[in-house]
Design a protein around this motif. Structure first.
Motif, PDB file in Angstrom:
ATOM      1  N   MET A 210      47.620  47.750  45.764  1.00  0.00           N
ATOM      2  CA  MET A 210      47.307  46.437  45.224  1.00  0.00           C
ATOM      3  C   MET A 210      47.248  46.520  43.702  1.00  0.00           C
ATOM      4  N   PRO A 211      47.314  45.378  43.016  1.00  0.00           N
ATOM      5  CA  PRO A 211      47.131  45.406  41.554  1.00  0.00           C
ATOM      6  C   PRO A 211      45.791  46.036  41.203  1.00  0.00           C
ATOM      7  N   ARG A 212      45.735  46.665  40.056  1.00  0.00           N
ATOM      8  CA  ARG A 212      44.524  47.370  39.636  1.00  0.00           C
ATOM      9  C   ARG A 212      43.314  46.439  39.636  1.00  0.00           C
ATOM     10  N   LYS A 213      42.175  47.025  39.973  1.00  0.00           N
ATOM     11  CA  LYS A 213      40.903  46.305  39.980  1.00  0.00           C
ATOM     12  C   LYS A 213      40.967  45.039  40.836  1.00  0.00           C
ATOM     13  N   SER A 214      41.543  45.181  42.048  1.00  0.00           N
ATOM     14  CA  SER A 214      41.643  44.025  42.939  1.00  0.00           C
ATOM     15  C   SER A 214      40.388  43.820  43.768  1.00  0.00           C
ATOM     16  N   THR A 215      39.684  44.902  44.056  1.00  0.00           N
ATOM     17  CA  THR A 215      38.535  44.808  44.961  1.00  0.00           C
ATOM     18  C   THR A 215      37.363  45.623  44.443  1.00  0.00           C
ATOM     19  N   SER A 216      36.192  45.264  44.920  1.00  0.00           N
ATOM     20  CA  SER A 216      34.984  46.039  44.636  1.00  0.00           C
ATOM     21  C   SER A 216      34.241  46.221  45.946  1.00  0.00           C
ATOM     22  N   PHE A 217      34.369  47.410  46.533  1.00  0.00           N
ATOM     23  CA  PHE A 217      33.636  47.721  47.751  1.00  0.00           C
ATOM     24  C   PHE A 217      32.229  48.172  47.383  1.00  0.00           C
ATOM     25  N   GLY A 218      31.282  47.855  48.225  1.00  0.00           N
ATOM     26  CA  GLY A 218      29.933  48.288  47.928  1.00  0.00           C
ATOM     27  C   GLY A 218      29.037  48.223  49.151  1.00  0.00           C
ATOM     28  N   PRO A 219      27.811  48.696  48.988  1.00  0.00           N
ATOM     29  CA  PRO A 219      27.259  49.159  47.710  1.00  0.00           C
ATOM     30  C   PRO A 219      27.830  50.506  47.291  1.00  0.00           C
TER      31      PRO A 219
ATOM     32  N   ASP B  14      46.509  50.264  42.110  1.00  0.00           N
ATOM     33  CA  ASP B  14      47.119  50.959  40.989  1.00  0.00           C
ATOM     34  C   ASP B  14      46.036  51.375  40.000  1.00  0.00           C
ATOM     35  N   VAL B  15      46.384  52.295  39.110  1.00  0.00           N
ATOM     36  CA  VAL B  15      45.436  52.761  38.104  1.00  0.00           C
ATOM     37  C   VAL B  15      45.987  52.525  36.710  1.00  0.00           C
ATOM     38  N   MET B  16      45.097  52.545  35.737  1.00  0.00           N
ATOM     39  CA  MET B  16      45.468  52.463  34.323  1.00  0.00           C
ATOM     40  C   MET B  16      45.469  53.881  33.763  1.00  0.00           C
TER      41      MET B  16
ATOM     42  N   GLU C  56      47.907  43.572  30.320  1.00  0.00           N
ATOM     43  CA  GLU C  56      46.826  43.990  31.216  1.00  0.00           C
ATOM     44  C   GLU C  56      46.335  45.404  30.930  1.00  0.00           C
ATOM     45  N   ASP C  57      47.088  46.198  30.173  1.00  0.00           N
ATOM     46  CA  ASP C  57      46.688  47.577  29.905  1.00  0.00           C
ATOM     47  C   ASP C  57      45.810  47.713  28.674  1.00  0.00           C
ATOM     48  N   SER C  58      45.645  46.647  27.912  1.00  0.00           N
ATOM     49  CA  SER C  58      44.932  46.746  26.639  1.00  0.00           C
ATOM     50  C   SER C  58      43.483  46.309  26.782  1.00  0.00           C
ATOM     51  N   ALA C  59      42.568  47.248  26.536  1.00  0.00           N
ATOM     52  CA  ALA C  59      41.149  46.909  26.586  1.00  0.00           C
ATOM     53  C   ALA C  59      40.771  45.925  25.495  1.00  0.00           C
ATOM     54  N   ALA C  60      41.602  45.825  24.440  1.00  0.00           N
ATOM     55  CA  ALA C  60      41.324  44.880  23.371  1.00  0.00           C
ATOM     56  C   ALA C  60      41.578  43.447  23.817  1.00  0.00           C
ATOM     57  N   HIS C  61      42.378  43.272  24.860  1.00  0.00           N
ATOM     58  CA  HIS C  61      42.735  41.927  25.315  1.00  0.00           C
ATOM     59  C   HIS C  61      42.072  41.529  26.625  1.00  0.00           C
ATOM     60  N   ILE C  62      41.752  42.516  27.477  1.00  0.00           N
ATOM     61  CA  ILE C  62      41.237  42.179  28.803  1.00  0.00           C
ATOM     62  C   ILE C  62      40.209  43.208  29.247  1.00  0.00           C
ATOM     63  N   SER C  63      39.125  42.715  29.866  1.00  0.00           N
ATOM     64  CA  SER C  63      38.111  43.582  30.471  1.00  0.00           C
ATOM     65  C   SER C  63      37.999  43.236  31.945  1.00  0.00           C
ATOM     66  N   TYR C  64      37.630  44.233  32.727  1.00  0.00           N
ATOM     67  CA  TYR C  64      37.448  44.064  34.167  1.00  0.00           C
ATOM     68  C   TYR C  64      35.957  44.212  34.457  1.00  0.00           C
ATOM     69  N   ILE C  65      35.316  43.153  34.960  1.00  0.00           N
ATOM     70  CA  ILE C  65      33.866  43.125  35.096  1.00  0.00           C
ATOM     71  C   ILE C  65      33.492  42.761  36.529  1.00  0.00           C
ATOM     72  N   HIS C  66      32.554  43.519  37.095  1.00  0.00           N
ATOM     73  CA  HIS C  66      32.138  43.285  38.478  1.00  0.00           C
ATOM     74  C   HIS C  66      31.128  42.150  38.597  1.00  0.00           C
ATOM     75  N   ASP C  67      30.261  42.003  37.621  1.00  0.00           N
ATOM     76  CA  ASP C  67      29.190  41.026  37.702  1.00  0.00           C
ATOM     77  C   ASP C  67      29.705  39.637  37.303  1.00  0.00           C
TER      78      ASP C  67
END
Length: 430
Positions: A408-417, A135-137, A361-372
């Motif tokens: 899937m729920p937003r930001k569920s996976t990080s494919f790479g590189p 999903d997307v925001m 989950e939609d508020s950047a003031a409350h939650i951030s999604y970080i790969h590292d």
């Protein structure tokens, strides 16, 4: 990704990849190609990573993908002015003729990834030649759309994967032959990855690749928000137009398997103590006094038996697993397949965030999604929030759900590189 044996809902017309005149940095006008590149916009860890990249070179691509100004409109206008100035000054120059681009990434641990960059025709409604899996925001899509609208450019290729034939095929043969030639550019970024780029301009080579790709279906590995943006912007412009296409990197994972990592959550306003208190009686919680690597190994072991998370932010790690089945039955939607209902990300969003922690989950003031992973922990400890570390989802689970049309729920996976930003751009004015 063949569709034989699947329902009509998964029918597709295949991938239509088109050459374009790439816009690239003039290496004689910048400090170094490595200094002007960046990770994709959503991987840059703000504000530290952004400031670091801005100071690396005055022409770093973050000035286009993450412009900084007082208002969203001012940011987009600034990016448009910057792009026009760099074009006028020759910082960015268009290649003389349209082509497809072969892109390679290497790492010291043996990783080798190669793929083809081109302008992909956006599928019509009902055509499932490209499968999203997350999903997307909507506010992020709106933000990316405003930037692309202001600049008339695709600054970063999406990462798409497909499953080619096990035997050599026209695309893989063309890719391997290109990699034997001197590249258009070669650089090593500070993360140790080595990048090379070649162009394919011969009509026969291009025709073979396009014909081969037209038999395949792709999975969006990275770039769901930009994919949604492409579609929104196409709807604003009468067809045919350059907006019918979007910049992508296509990787054949039968030959070059991607790595799948988790994307972690940083809950800004929820201290770890409060988060743990809310879990009492609902999850099993135990403290893990160990370095990050060992704590992640503990998480991986627990994830083999069911939903598991690692909380951090108070100087220690806390393993959260064994959820109350009755709680899950009350909080997790039942209208999706079992594989979706048992995802860690599903339980995190439906049960923990929405029901126990009451974090929007939609508020950047409350939650951030970080790969590292380390950065997520460090930020939580510094800011007094809670880091929620997840274990990666297996790629076959992602593909199976996508084939069923289940996101899937937003930001569920990080494919790479992921492809580095700044090596080749697409401007729609060309």
């Amino acid at each position: 990704m063949d569709t034989a044996g699947h329902s009509e809902a998964t029918a597709h017309r295949g991938l239509e990849l088109t050459p374009f005149r790439g816009l690239r940095y003039d290496p004689d006008r910048v400090g170094s190609l490595a200094a002007v590149t960046s990770p994709p916009y959503d991987v840059v860890v703000r504000p530290d990573g952004l400031l670091h990249l801005e100071s690396a070179d005055p022409y770093n691509i973050v000035r286009l993908i993450l412009p900084q100004a007082a208002t969203p409109t001012a940011r987009d206008e600034q990016a448009a002015r910057t792009l026009r100035r760099w074009l006028a000054e020759g910082i960015l120059t268009p290649d003389p003729e349209p082509g497809l681009y072969v892109y390679e990434q290497r790492a010291d641990d043996g990783l080798l990834q190669r793929g083809v960059i081109g302008a992909l025709r956006l599928p019509e409604p009902g055509d499932r030649s490209v499968l999203p899996h997350e999903d997307v925001m909507h506010h992020v899509v709106a933000e990316r759309a405003a930037l692309m609208r202001a600049t008339s450019a695709n600054f970063e290729p999406l990462l798409l994967t497909y499953r080619g034939d096990s035997a050599p095929n026209p695309t893989s043969t063309t890719v391997e032959r290109a990699a034997e030639r001197p590249p258009l550019l070669a650089t090593t970024t500070e993360d140790g990855y080595r990048h090379r780029l070649w162009s394919i301009t011969g009509p026969e080579e291009i025709a073979r690749v396009r014909s081969d790709l037209s038999r395949h279906q792709a999975l969006i590995a990275d770039g769901h928000h930009r994919w949604a943006t492409y579609h929104d912007l196409r709807a604003e412009h009468p067809s045919p137009s350059p907006w019918d296409y979007g910049l992508v990197l296509l990787v054949d994972t039968a030959r070059y398997p991607l790595r799948v990592r988790a994307i972690h959550r940083l809950l800004h306003d929820l201290p770890v103590g409060d988060a743990l208190t809310a879990l009492k009686g609902h999850f099993h919680v135990r403290r893990v006094d160990a370095p990050l690597d060992e704590a992640l190994a503990t998480l991986a072991e627990a994830a083999e038996g069911g939903n598991a998370f690692l909380l951090a932010g108070d100087g220690a790690f806390h393993l959260v697993d064994r959820p109350d089945p009755e709680l899950l039955s009350r909080t997790v939607p039942t209208d999706r397949p079992e594989a979706w209902r048992t995802l860690d990300a599903t339980v995190l969003h439906s049960t923990l965030l929405a029901h126990l922690w009451h974090v929007p989950e939609d508020s950047a003031a409350h939650i951030s999604y970080i790969h590292d992973t380390a950065a997520t922990v460090e930020k939580a400890e510094r800011d007094g929030g809670t880091a929620v570390l997840l274990h990666p989802v297996r790629e076959e689970v992602v593909r199976d759900l996508a084939r069923q049309g289940v996101t899937m729920p937003r930001k569920s996976t990080s494919f790479g590189p992921k492809p580095a930003s700044g090596l080749v751009l697409r401007t729609l004015d060309l």
